[in-house]
Design a protein around this motif. Sequence first.
Motif, PDB file in Angstrom:
ATOM      1  N   UNK A  26       3.140  13.329 -11.601  1.00 16.44           N
ATOM      2  CA  UNK A  26       1.963  13.747 -10.733  1.00 16.44           C
ATOM      3  C   UNK A  26       0.676  13.413 -10.846  1.00 16.44           C
ATOM      4  N   UNK A  27       0.426  12.046 -11.285  1.00 16.41           N
ATOM      5  CA  UNK A  27      -0.516  11.337 -11.552  1.00 16.41           C
ATOM      6  C   UNK A  27      -1.104  10.824 -10.106  1.00 16.41           C
ATOM      7  N   UNK A  28      -0.461  10.800  -9.088  1.00 17.84           N
ATOM      8  CA  UNK A  28      -0.806  10.172  -7.782  1.00 17.84           C
ATOM      9  C   UNK A  28      -0.576   8.854  -7.977  1.00 17.84           C
ATOM     10  N   UNK A  29      -1.200   7.901  -6.937  1.00 15.29           N
ATOM     11  CA  UNK A  29      -0.884   6.759  -6.824  1.00 15.29           C
ATOM     12  C   UNK A  29      -1.920   5.932  -5.773  1.00 15.29           C
ATOM     13  N   UNK A  30      -2.079   4.796  -6.192  1.00 13.19           N
ATOM     14  CA  UNK A  30      -2.818   3.779  -5.242  1.00 13.19           C
ATOM     15  C   UNK A  30      -2.121   3.375  -4.164  1.00 13.19           C
ATOM     16  N   UNK A  31      -2.428   3.308  -2.863  1.00 15.87           N
ATOM     17  CA  UNK A  31      -1.696   2.716  -1.768  1.00 15.87           C
ATOM     18  C   UNK A  31      -2.288   1.302  -1.332  1.00 15.87           C
TER      19      UNK A  31
ATOM     20  N   UNK B 118       1.059   2.105  -8.046  1.00 15.34           N
ATOM     21  CA  UNK B 118       0.884   1.528  -6.961  1.00 15.34           C
ATOM     22  C   UNK B 118       1.976   1.779  -5.844  1.00 15.34           C
ATOM     23  N   UNK B 119       1.785   2.031  -4.726  1.00 17.16           N
ATOM     24  CA  UNK B 119       2.899   1.853  -3.641  1.00 17.16           C
ATOM     25  C   UNK B 119       2.328   1.012  -2.662  1.00 17.16           C
ATOM     26  N   UNK B 120       3.184  -0.035  -2.356  1.00 14.20           N
ATOM     27  CA  UNK B 120       2.911  -1.377  -1.323  1.00 14.20           C
ATOM     28  C   UNK B 120       3.434  -0.948  -0.108  1.00 14.20           C
ATOM     29  N   UNK B 121       2.584  -1.100   0.994  1.00 15.35           N
ATOM     30  CA  UNK B 121       2.940  -0.907   2.463  1.00 15.35           C
ATOM     31  C   UNK B 121       2.548  -2.122   3.313  1.00 15.35           C
ATOM     32  N   UNK B 122       3.384  -2.949   3.416  1.00 14.21           N
ATOM     33  CA  UNK B 122       3.034  -4.187   3.821  1.00 14.21           C
ATOM     34  C   UNK B 122       3.596  -4.530   5.358  1.00 14.21           C
TER      35      UNK B 122
ATOM     36  N   UNK C 217       0.970  -0.583  16.261  1.00 13.18           N
ATOM     37  CA  UNK C 217       0.578   0.602  15.350  1.00 13.18           C
ATOM     38  C   UNK C 217       1.745   1.482  14.934  1.00 13.18           C
ATOM     39  N   UNK C 218       2.879   1.587  15.761  1.00 15.71           N
ATOM     40  CA  UNK C 218       4.001   2.315  15.250  1.00 15.71           C
ATOM     41  C   UNK C 218       4.508   1.893  13.875  1.00 15.71           C
ATOM     42  N   UNK C 219       4.420   0.758  13.550  1.00 17.98           N
ATOM     43  CA  UNK C 219       4.890   0.524  11.944  1.00 17.98           C
ATOM     44  C   UNK C 219       4.042   1.122  11.068  1.00 17.98           C
ATOM     45  N   UNK C 220       2.606   1.140  11.353  1.00 19.47           N
ATOM     46  CA  UNK C 220       1.606   1.904  10.403  1.00 19.47           C
ATOM     47  C   UNK C 220       1.998   3.392  10.412  1.00 19.47           C
ATOM     48  N   UNK C 221       2.203   3.842  11.460  1.00 22.70           N
ATOM     49  CA  UNK C 221       2.482   5.336  11.804  1.00 22.70           C
ATOM     50  C   UNK C 221       3.625   5.825  10.974  1.00 22.70           C
ATOM     51  N   UNK C 222       4.636   4.939  11.079  1.00 24.60           N
ATOM     52  CA  UNK C 222       5.791   5.257  10.350  1.00 24.60           C
ATOM     53  C   UNK C 222       5.724   5.549   8.869  1.00 24.60           C
ATOM     54  N   UNK C 223       4.724   4.927   8.307  1.00 31.15           N
ATOM     55  CA  UNK C 223       4.449   5.234   6.857  1.00 31.15           C
ATOM     56  C   UNK C 223       3.380   6.444   6.467  1.00 31.15           C
ATOM     57  N   UNK C 224       2.979   7.118   7.450  1.00 24.13           N
ATOM     58  CA  UNK C 224       1.954   7.729   7.673  1.00 24.13           C
ATOM     59  C   UNK C 224       1.821   8.807   6.492  1.00 24.13           C
ATOM     60  N   UNK C 225       2.816   9.540   6.075  1.00 24.07           N
ATOM     61  CA  UNK C 225       2.767  10.377   5.042  1.00 24.07           C
ATOM     62  C   UNK C 225       2.376   9.843   3.709  1.00 24.07           C
ATOM     63  N   UNK C 226       3.125   8.688   3.491  1.00 24.62           N
ATOM     64  CA  UNK C 226       3.003   8.000   2.160  1.00 24.62           C
ATOM     65  C   UNK C 226       1.487   7.533   2.003  1.00 24.62           C
TER      66      UNK C 226
END
Lengths: 254, 254, 254, 254, 254, 254, 254, 254
Positions: G115-120, G146-150, G157-166
Amino acid sequence: MLDDVLEQVRSGALSVAEAKARLAAFEDLGFAKVDHQRSKRQGFPEIVYGEGKTADHIISIACALQARGSSVLVTRVNKEKAETVLRACPDYSYHETARVLYWKKEQMPADDSQGQGYVAVIAAGTSDLRVAEEAAVTAEVLGSTVHRIYDVGVAGIHRLLSHLEEIQQASVSVVVAGMEGALPSVVGGLVSHPVIAVPTSVGYGAHFQGLSALLTMLNSCASGISVVNIDNGFGGGYNAALIHQLVHRGGTRT
Amino acid sequence: MLDDVLEQVRSGALSVAEAKARLAAFEDLGFAKVDHQRSKRQGFPEIVYGEGKTADHIISIACALQARGSSVLVTRVNKEKAETVLRACPDYSYHETARVLYWKKEQMPADDSQGQGYVAVIAAGTSDLRVAEEAAVTAEVLGSTVHRIYDVGVAGIHRLLSHLEEIQQASVSVVVAGMEGALPSVVGGLVSHPVIAVPTSVGYGAHFQGLSALLTMLNSCASGISVVNIDNGFGGGYNAALIHQLVHRGGTRT
Amino acid sequence: MLDDVLEQVRSGALSVAEAKARLAAFEDLGFAKVDHQRSKRQGFPEIVYGEGKTADHIISIACALQARGSSVLVTRVNKEKAETVLRACPDYSYHETARVLYWKKEQMPADDSQGQGYVAVIAAGTSDLRVAEEAAVTAEVLGSTVHRIYDVGVAGIHRLLSHLEEIQQASVSVVVAGMEGALPSVVGGLVSHPVIAVPTSVGYGAHFQGLSALLTMLNSCASGISVVNIDNGFGGGYNAALIHQLVHRGGTRT
Amino acid sequence: MLDDVLEQVRSGALSVAEAKARLAAFEDLGFAKVDHQRSKRQGFPEIVYGEGKTADHIISIACALQARGSSVLVTRVNKEKAETVLRACPDYSYHETARVLYWKKEQMPADDSQGQGYVAVIAAGTSDLRVAEEAAVTAEVLGSTVHRIYDVGVAGIHRLLSHLEEIQQASVSVVVAGMEGALPSVVGGLVSHPVIAVPTSVGYGAHFQGLSALLTMLNSCASGISVVNIDNGFGGGYNAALIHQLVHRGGTRT
Amino acid sequence: MLDDVLEQVRSGALSVAEAKARLAAFEDLGFAKVDHQRSKRQGFPEIVYGEGKTADHIISIACALQARGSSVLVTRVNKEKAETVLRACPDYSYHETARVLYWKKEQMPADDSQGQGYVAVIAAGTSDLRVAEEAAVTAEVLGSTVHRIYDVGVAGIHRLLSHLEEIQQASVSVVVAGMEGALPSVVGGLVSHPVIAVPTSVGYGAHFQGLSALLTMLNSCASGISVVNIDNGFGGGYNAALIHQLVHRGGTRT
Amino acid sequence: MLDDVLEQVRSGALSVAEAKARLAAFEDLGFAKVDHQRSKRQGFPEIVYGEGKTADHIISIACALQARGSSVLVTRVNKEKAETVLRACPDYSYHETARVLYWKKEQMPADDSQGQGYVAVIAAGTSDLRVAEEAAVTAEVLGSTVHRIYDVGVAGIHRLLSHLEEIQQASVSVVVAGMEGALPSVVGGLVSHPVIAVPTSVGYGAHFQGLSALLTMLNSCASGISVVNIDNGFGGGYNAALIHQLVHRGGTRT
Amino acid sequence: MLDDVLEQVRSGALSVAEAKARLAAFEDLGFAKVDHQRSKRQGFPEIVYGEGKTADHIISIACALQARGSSVLVTRVNKEKAETVLRACPDYSYHETARVLYWKKEQMPADDSQGQGYVAVIAAGTSDLRVAEEAAVTAEVLGSTVHRIYDVGVAGIHRLLSHLEEIQQASVSVVVAGMEGALPSVVGGLVSHPVIAVPTSVGYGAHFQGLSALLTMLNSCASGISVVNIDNGFGGGYNAALIHQLVHRGGTRT
Amino acid sequence: MLDDVLEQVRSGALSVAEAKARLAAFEDLGFAKVDHQRSKRQGFPEIVYGEGKTADHIISIACALQARGSSVLVTRVNKEKAETVLRACPDYSYHETARVLYWKKEQMPADDSQGQGYVAVIAAGTSDLRVAEEAAVTAEVLGSTVHRIYDVGVAGIHRLLSHLEEIQQASVSVVVAGMEGALPSVVGGLVSHPVIAVPTSVGYGAHFQGLSALLTMLNSCASGISVVNIDNGFGGGYNAALIHQLVHRGGTRT
């Protein structure tokens, strides 16, 4: 010329197809259309910009032009390419510092003993010599006599002043300078003929590949100065030869 | 000149003090040293840059110069200042579009019927007229005949071509353009005389107060073009007149 | 599409999870997510930017796309990489000057005899050919007929004018120029169809790697010109093909 | 100083609170903390940058400083503000061209008859006078004798040379120039003392508010030149006075 | 000097030809005119800019100068060229980090025990050392004692402050910094002697080869700072030595 | 056309003088040559750039054009000038936000119910409205139906997506954005029709009067985007109308 | 700290020499002074900038730091240098894409299950991976998950939105983008945590080595975005880790 | 949120039309669509950029937002506009130096006695106060306690150091500086919390409206610094408040 062509069409001396062809007036070598009419129009050699062209391209252009008797000036040719071209076109000459390859029907002018005046090519530092020689050889191939006055930068103003009379008696000056590019301003204040200023990319740090010298020359407070692109020795020599020959051969040519 | 002075010192014809004075050769008006010798040296009117000078400054310089018989050209004078100067110096004339104030001993040239040739001043758009007129009037005050060819921008190439013969028969062209600044390249490809290109600050957005037009002209692929500073109509006219007069009056002058 | 998906969720034809998946619509190749839907959406081949990708990366992307029947266009592939890819994907073709690798299901169009019109790709100088060919081949792979009109720079305006009819009858022009970049302005003034201007980094001194030509084109005083990035032949060809096909196949597609 | 303070803390001569205060050494006027120690540290008047400050702000700072006996120099004060300040602080003097307001305990130096040398302030054109006077008055208020040598731009090199001895015998030169900014290079080549170059924003077109002159000066090929910011006459005068006084009063001061 | 020459001409002690020669005062080595008089005029070694010169050019200049007893400093010489020169001119010394080659008649100063003061050369980071050493060695060859204070960038202000006394007691500081270039501002606020700021091209991204550091230094809000060109360690050292020697040897020299 | 003219000259149907006149094809209003042929050539209204022209100039051009039945669009006319023109030319209309004055023979299109498609004009922020309206009104005067989609900047991507279908069904989009200028990239990725991007000068600090938005748009990684000059709403609308009408009226026109 | 030291001096607990030493607090390795106190002060590993340092320099710094137990992060180390260092310091690890060499006492965090959270770390294109990985590995070595979202650029823009919650659930985002650099604006509009934007030099033509992306990010109309230098992945990761750890470990540390 | 909406559509709790509406989530005031959801999403007041908006526009936006209970911050409102707005919206407050208009439901925080920490707003010079106050008031309206530390520029480093403890104990710093912009680097080296750097356009000559300070900050060699746009005090305060509140209220919010 339009009048002539229309008149001949009217009189039937020229067919419509011939009239169209007359206006086009060039031939296709496949990769570059060489404008033969232009050579005649300007009374000058044909100019070929050599940078980015292979030795083979240069050879085919050079042969085509020489074959129909135009003098030719090829700029920005490095030594290696030049040697390849010279093997194929043995009548051509090469000037290594100026990186210029040329063929002239007549001899180059040696001196101005015939009272035809001369172009002064003036350079600030030894590192400006490549550009200065490109200007000087260009003017010579184009038929002008050239006096070279080198290493006379403004930080040692006495060196410039010791050539004052030679500079003042020229018909036109090409002034080549890098670093701070101040030489054209000083020369412009000392002469009453046109000065073509050529900034060079010689400099360091905040010189920005010649931008500093270019701005200096555009902002000169001396009158009678115009400027060509950075390192454009060819442009300096061409403009000077154009002016010089109008002055000494007289009148307007179209 | 150094030879002459040294020789006269040697012979006693000139004292040391006189020799020093001879080399100095200017007088002090308090706020600006006016170089009388230069006027004689160049065979041209005295040039005064009017911007930033008060009407009073202009009047005192103008009187001093007129008093000793030099023709005078004062550039960048707005209408209000010009009217003040004209009240004090009634022999002067003022050209409002060109913002130029001048006094000439002889008449301005009216036409080139004497076969002296002419300067073509060519402008791309109606908003380039201020700069084009500064060039044209400068060349006229300096003694050249001028043909004005205006509103012939490259986006309507037929307008330029309809003036082709008039342009080709000039001795030298001044080509004034803002926006994309392409006109000198097209003119340069059509003529065999020198072209002085004058970029103007007329433009929008990424024009950057004339930088775009300036770069276009410096990068022209046509030969025989040199460039002066942005909006420098005076520089364009001065260079053109310098070349024109060398051609038509002949030879080198120092 | 949102309506469709929501409607199917409502009707139970699609589960929530499926609906989310449908919106995502891409698969993961590990190092790059290829968007198959986009290919269908635009009716165009899949575009892959080859610069900076290894031959192996290109091969895996190319195979994946070809396997599902999309046409593919890979730009900026040098000869060496192309040869490696061609060994692995023998159905692909390579155009060396354009540095483009492609695979098409149908044949490339050969001529416009079916009255479909054509894209004119017009280039100023021989050194602009790489960029011009990238534009031309891109438009061809995207299904347009292309007429190439090269070596028609503004400094020899008669060369351009000799192609006037061919240029005016195109549906859209891509005009490629380095140096002063003035060609689009002249073309723009001669035609009534859209002109896509492509500045190239060909130039010297104050050309600043294409900045000068870019500014020229942005400042064009001709209407109907829009501009893409420096050396972006692909962008020029893509925009032209997009317009050309809307015109000749008709209407709007989403 | 750290040693002293620590030593006194150790010996009990200074309390911890006093020691902290000693290091802080400034007082709070509410809107600006004036550093009195600095004035003592440098042996120079207190400098106040007047631009953007109201007359009331200047008056309160000026009074506070005068009250404790520091000489004061306020730069960039326009005439209107100066008059308001002078009514409140009648001991102050104002120099209009230099836009400088100052109060000195002792007299300003009149000449260098005591063999203390002088600072040469050299300016290219009459439009550079505001900046040159800011430099000159700054150096004078800081205690140096100044020789002004104006209107000696490089386009009339004989005017500069006629002052050669006066320039060469200075201890340090401040050279102020706009337009092409070439004057420092020429002066730098003629003298063996340090040259402080001050570019001005005087220029047109591609001058870019002084950038051109600044680049020229940074790129000077003459040794012994350093540069301050555009139009920074104060900086030029301050540096010159600093050098001049070290030379003529001797040694290092901290 | 003009007076002297004219006087001797008048008296017959000098012929006209000799007088002209006296003013010229340099000799021609073929590719560069070396100004021997300048060396004498400034009391400093002869400076040769080595970049772009071949080892052979350097050898011939170096020998000519050494032969007539001038000390010599050749800057920007890489190790390979230096080794070639050292084989031909074994009396020369080479400093590799500074890339400087030199020959001095007398010894270099070792310390300031004679109370002559010293130049502080202060550098922000280890990557600024090449430029800092060029400054330091230049000042030493020119006769100054130098204290080097390195790796004291502003992001660790305590490191700078731990050298505070050593910095404050210098006669002049040369402050070398890349990255944000903030060090001269901090030093300038701590000392009462002149600061010569040298920006370096050390930086990344938006550093633009030193432009960022250069602008920082020109905009410094500390008084008493002047700036030389990017990476111009020589300029920094030269200016510092010039000031240092005027201070410690006294007076004006021409 | 050249063929026709030459053929008629040949057949005697046209005299030489008439043929020359036919090629010229424009008339002279004294201060600006209006090209009537161009209006016919492009099937579009005559465009007059209003900025820098006086109300009187606009009135005389407007009357001349209206008199011969051309539709007319005058851009960049402020409210004050517009009111003066409207008093003289009461048939004209004025759109204040767009600063556009126009006269159309036929009505402006109201909607796309005839299935002619429409141009989407999309703007990022409320401060981009002047430019967006210039684009929209231009396209309307040129005969296109326009859908306006405003205040849909990328920092609130849901606002843009709520208009997705309306945007995707347009024939061509004009996307107007200042600040970071990112909107065209996002739109370009969502549609399959051409996108004309218009950067605006709306921004602060490092926006540099629109340069930032311009560079963003030129560097877009979405395909199918081309760019016009900063604040050039007219150019955006003109290009869009040109494409839209080719698509919906079909084919090529010359 | 000053209070403490002064107090101890006063009480005699510390000698004057010790007090001075305490303030200095660093040791000299000869070529670079490593600040051990800073490591303790910030609770972070010691950072060493590897570019321009030889493998030997890196080894000696790395050993010295490891010897006293500091974690160490060395950035910009190419593979060849890294291998040399790893032979000498076998406890170090190397990440090739990130070009980062590091040694940590404790393990790197594997996930955020505590539960320490993360850096995207979010990247636009595959060519931005080097910079993104430098950010990600830096944050990890500094103790963050770290969570990597590449490969989620704005043109799809749909590719970005598919990771929105993360993305929305991260504590802080580092957004890396070249080309038009628009991704941070879109992300900034979707999240309520701080966004660190990192422009990359990935781009072509008018991208100017990352300047375009930098300007885009500085001009973002989304709130909550701050920017680091071009390609400064380290800076992005460092800032993110600093914020992340303040949030999740709580409070202020000095 | 997508999951929720889709789930409700599936269950019939939401119609398709309602689902579409839910995603849109904003209402139309005619000239600007105000995003109420965003206010809730970020837990922050609604931000309105006031520059370029009329007082009437501001009033209608302000009323709409206040009516539904959002706190509101309107930036860049000059005094005249503010007074008009205050007459219509009397609950609002105005801060003149910061040019900020705001309405808060709760009181502004007065001090950090509850151990919530504070934001340090640090400014270099008195002319940076407008920007610093914009940052400070923004952070306060957003709920943070602010400590102001002004007039601590790097040229008087002792002034900064006298506030060292107050600066080090902040949770986050906003550092505002014009001129050379060096203050963030020095602060960054003294603290272990995040530093938001705000360059201002305060400067002269080669400052280029803040570009110099911006570049300095981007190139800082201190870690933990990120930068916002020139004069963007709002951005500095917003980022700081965002970080501060995450730290002191804990955790991640979406």
